[in-house]
Design a protein around this motif. Sequence first.
Motif, PDB file in Angstrom:
ATOM      1  N   VAL A 231       0.838  -1.201   0.000  1.00 24.96           N
ATOM      2  CA  VAL A 231       0.000   0.000   0.000  1.00 24.96           C
ATOM      3  C   VAL A 231       0.874   1.253   0.000  1.00 24.96           C
ATOM      4  CG1 VAL A 231      -1.651   1.353   1.349  1.00 24.96           C
ATOM      5  CG2 VAL A 231      -1.995  -1.094   1.071  1.00 24.96           C
ATOM      6  N   ALA A 232       1.911   1.264   0.834  1.00 25.84           N
ATOM      7  CA  ALA A 232       2.816   2.410   0.880  1.00 25.84           C
ATOM      8  C   ALA A 232       3.540   2.587  -0.453  1.00 25.84           C
ATOM      9  CB  ALA A 232       3.823   2.237   2.013  1.00 25.84           C
ATOM     10  N   ILE A 233       3.972   1.489  -1.065  1.00 22.05           N
ATOM     11  CA  ILE A 233       4.649   1.577  -2.367  1.00 22.05           C
ATOM     12  C   ILE A 233       3.712   2.134  -3.427  1.00 22.05           C
ATOM     13  CG2 ILE A 233       5.637   0.173  -4.223  1.00 22.05           C
ATOM     14  CD1 ILE A 233       6.804  -1.654  -2.091  1.00 22.05           C
ATOM     15  N   CYS A 234       2.444   1.731  -3.380  1.00 16.22           N
ATOM     16  CA  CYS A 234       1.454   2.218  -4.350  1.00 16.22           C
ATOM     17  C   CYS A 234       1.283   3.725  -4.237  1.00 16.22           C
ATOM     18  CB  CYS A 234       0.131   1.501  -4.121  1.00 16.22           C
ATOM     19  SG  CYS A 234      -1.177   1.968  -5.266  1.00 16.22           S
ATOM     20  N   VAL A 235       1.115   4.229  -3.023  1.00 12.76           N
ATOM     21  CA  VAL A 235       0.890   5.661  -2.830  1.00 12.76           C
ATOM     22  C   VAL A 235       2.154   6.453  -3.154  1.00 12.76           C
ATOM     23  CG1 VAL A 235       0.255   7.443  -1.176  1.00 12.76           C
ATOM     24  CG2 VAL A 235      -0.882   5.219  -1.093  1.00 12.76           C
ATOM     25  N   LEU A 236       3.296   6.001  -2.652  1.00 16.21           N
ATOM     26  CA  LEU A 236       4.544   6.717  -2.918  1.00 16.21           C
ATOM     27  C   LEU A 236       4.924   6.643  -4.398  1.00 16.21           C
ATOM     28  CD1 LEU A 236       6.630   5.712   0.227  1.00 16.21           C
ATOM     29  CD2 LEU A 236       5.446   7.871  -0.215  1.00 16.21           C
ATOM     30  N   GLY A 237       4.576   5.542  -5.060  1.00 17.72           N
ATOM     31  CA  GLY A 237       4.798   5.447  -6.496  1.00 17.72           C
ATOM     32  C   GLY A 237       3.976   6.471  -7.258  1.00 17.72           C
ATOM     33  N   PHE A 238       2.735   6.647  -6.840  1.00 20.93           N
ATOM     34  CA  PHE A 238       1.880   7.685  -7.439  1.00 20.93           C
ATOM     35  C   PHE A 238       2.514   9.069  -7.281  1.00 20.93           C
ATOM     36  CE2 PHE A 238      -1.906  10.531  -6.368  1.00 20.93           C
ATOM     37  CZ  PHE A 238      -2.047  10.978  -7.678  1.00 20.93           C
ATOM     38  N   VAL A 239       3.023   9.360  -6.098  1.00 22.51           N
ATOM     39  CA  VAL A 239       3.664  10.650  -5.851  1.00 22.51           C
ATOM     40  C   VAL A 239       4.893  10.823  -6.749  1.00 22.51           C
ATOM     41  CG1 VAL A 239       4.896  12.039  -4.135  1.00 22.51           C
ATOM     42  CG2 VAL A 239       2.817  10.804  -3.488  1.00 22.51           C
ATOM     43  N   ALA A 240       5.740   9.794  -6.828  1.00 25.23           N
ATOM     44  CA  ALA A 240       6.969   9.877  -7.610  1.00 25.23           C
ATOM     45  C   ALA A 240       6.677  10.063  -9.100  1.00 25.23           C
ATOM     46  CB  ALA A 240       7.815   8.626  -7.395  1.00 25.23           C
ATOM     47  N   ILE A 241       5.729   9.290  -9.623  1.00 28.32           N
ATOM     48  CA  ILE A 241       5.389   9.398 -11.046  1.00 28.32           C
ATOM     49  C   ILE A 241       4.819  10.778 -11.360  1.00 28.32           C
ATOM     50  CG2 ILE A 241       3.839   8.526 -12.839  1.00 28.32           C
ATOM     51  CD1 ILE A 241       4.145   5.752 -11.547  1.00 28.32           C
ATOM     52  N   ALA A 242       3.981  11.298 -10.481  1.00 23.97           N
ATOM     53  CA  ALA A 242       3.392  12.620 -10.711  1.00 23.97           C
ATOM     54  C   ALA A 242       4.459  13.714 -10.722  1.00 23.97           C
ATOM     55  CB  ALA A 242       2.342  12.904  -9.649  1.00 23.97           C
ATOM     56  N   LEU A 243       5.409  13.618  -9.814  1.00 25.21           N
ATOM     57  CA  LEU A 243       6.475  14.634  -9.765  1.00 25.21           C
ATOM     58  C   LEU A 243       7.398  14.532 -10.972  1.00 25.21           C
ATOM     59  CD1 LEU A 243       7.391  14.534  -5.960  1.00 25.21           C
ATOM     60  CD2 LEU A 243       6.075  16.284  -7.164  1.00 25.21           C
ATOM     61  N   LEU A 244       7.660  13.315 -11.440  1.00 25.66           N
ATOM     62  CA  LEU A 244       8.534  13.126 -12.593  1.00 25.66           C
ATOM     63  C   LEU A 244       7.839  13.479 -13.905  1.00 25.66           C
ATOM     64  CD1 LEU A 244      10.276   9.767 -11.620  1.00 25.66           C
ATOM     65  CD2 LEU A 244      11.283  12.057 -11.587  1.00 25.66           C
ATOM     66  N   ALA A 245       6.508  13.415 -13.925  1.00 25.16           N
ATOM     67  CA  ALA A 245       5.772  13.675 -15.164  1.00 25.16           C
ATOM     68  C   ALA A 245       5.859  15.128 -15.590  1.00 25.16           C
ATOM     69  CB  ALA A 245       4.310  13.260 -14.999  1.00 25.16           C
ATOM     70  N   GLY A 246       6.020  16.020 -14.638  1.00 26.07           N
ATOM     71  CA  GLY A 246       6.098  17.444 -14.969  1.00 26.07           C
ATOM     72  C   GLY A 246       4.747  18.034 -15.308  1.00 26.07           C
ATOM     73  N   GLY A 247       4.755  19.258 -15.792  1.00 28.84           N
ATOM     74  CA  GLY A 247       3.525  19.914 -16.204  1.00 28.84           C
ATOM     75  C   GLY A 247       2.556  20.136 -15.060  1.00 28.84           C
ATOM     76  N   TRP A 248       1.276  19.924 -15.354  1.00 25.29           N
ATOM     77  CA  TRP A 248       0.231  20.150 -14.364  1.00 25.29           C
ATOM     78  C   TRP A 248       0.408  19.245 -13.155  1.00 25.29           C
ATOM     79  CZ3 TRP A 248      -3.377  16.608 -12.575  1.00 25.29           C
ATOM     80  CH2 TRP A 248      -4.383  17.135 -11.752  1.00 25.29           C
ATOM     81  N   ALA A 249       0.795  17.995 -13.392  1.00 24.10           N
ATOM     82  CA  ALA A 249       0.942  17.047 -12.281  1.00 24.10           C
ATOM     83  C   ALA A 249       2.004  17.514 -11.297  1.00 24.10           C
ATOM     84  CB  ALA A 249       1.295  15.662 -12.824  1.00 24.10           C
ATOM     85  N   ARG A 250       3.124  18.019 -11.796  1.00 19.46           N
ATOM     86  CA  ARG A 250       4.177  18.471 -10.889  1.00 19.46           C
ATOM     87  C   ARG A 250       3.751  19.715 -10.120  1.00 19.46           C
ATOM     88  NH1 ARG A 250       9.943  19.183 -13.511  1.00 19.46           N
ATOM     89  NH2 ARG A 250       9.735  16.897 -13.561  1.00 19.46           N
TER      90      ARG A 250
END
Length: 328
Positions: A231-250
């Motif tokens: 569960v922690a990996i799922c949530v932290l993975g979401f955070v990491a992908i969003a920050l790396l995606a850039g744009g609106w997500a970042r």
Amino acid sequence: MISSSLVPIRRRLALLACHLVVALVALVVIGGATRVMEAGLACPDWPLCYGSFLPGRQMNVQVFLEWFHRLDAFVVGMALVVQLAVAWWWRRQLPGWFLPLSALLLVLVLAQGGLGALTVLQLLPSGVVTAHLALALTLLALVSGSSQLLLAPIELRAFELKASSDQVSHGSRFEAAPLWWRCLAALSLLAVVSQCLLGGRMATSWAAQRCLEAGQSCQWLHWHRSAATPVAICVLGFVAIALLAGGWARRQWPLLLGLAALVSTQITLGVLTLRLGLSQPAVTVAHQLVASLLVALLAALLCRRQTCLSPGPLPVVLDPSILEPAHG
């Protein structure tokens, strides 16, 4: 065209939804504190407590927790009745989804009250208490998500009014977040809610206490601990992908970092709870508080919308009272 009365009513409804999120988080936390303090049957009758709205002679910490839990639930119910009435009265100027959602929320809170009555009248059966928690988390997620959807037009209006002169040929609009964002947010929300229910089932059956004290029913504790890592990996993975995606997500980094901080805090509290042998109620209640905050924040991120620029003129609000006749 944007109606001049649309923004104020949506702003008020969004404000009501934000207050309801706070009340629902408090409802979950106080419910958890009631269980930790073994106060679930402090008021032996329902809906009153010792036959009165406010018990005086019988009042102590346990009775107060159970009484305040019911009071908070009553306030949430009344607020949802008001929301449904407003949604019906302003139905032509509100989104089509808002009236059915308001009706659904009222039905859910009534069912929640029924489950609350069963927990008292049937002496805290584990299955009913877990269903009570599941319905509370569902209400919390729905209200938190709706607050974001209601806030979107307010942000749109502010963006349009502040548009610079070189952007007058473009309009702004709100769109749903990217598909990957919604999928990851929904997956994270489902994982956190499932973990909350697993922990609730463990707590309501007193499995953790029996495991630590007598080595019995340890499978529930094992499942809860084992599920915490994915569960922690799922949530932290979401955070990491969003920050790396850039744009609106970042640009959502304050909320994303807050989400990561909550996960880290939750892991720390979970470990500390077991190290202390469940002997500190404050730590256990804090664990439940962070869990409810995670559900609320993930639901808000799931329904968050992005601002886009699209060709076309800005919408203009025309007030007939200020138009002057033009003569040729």
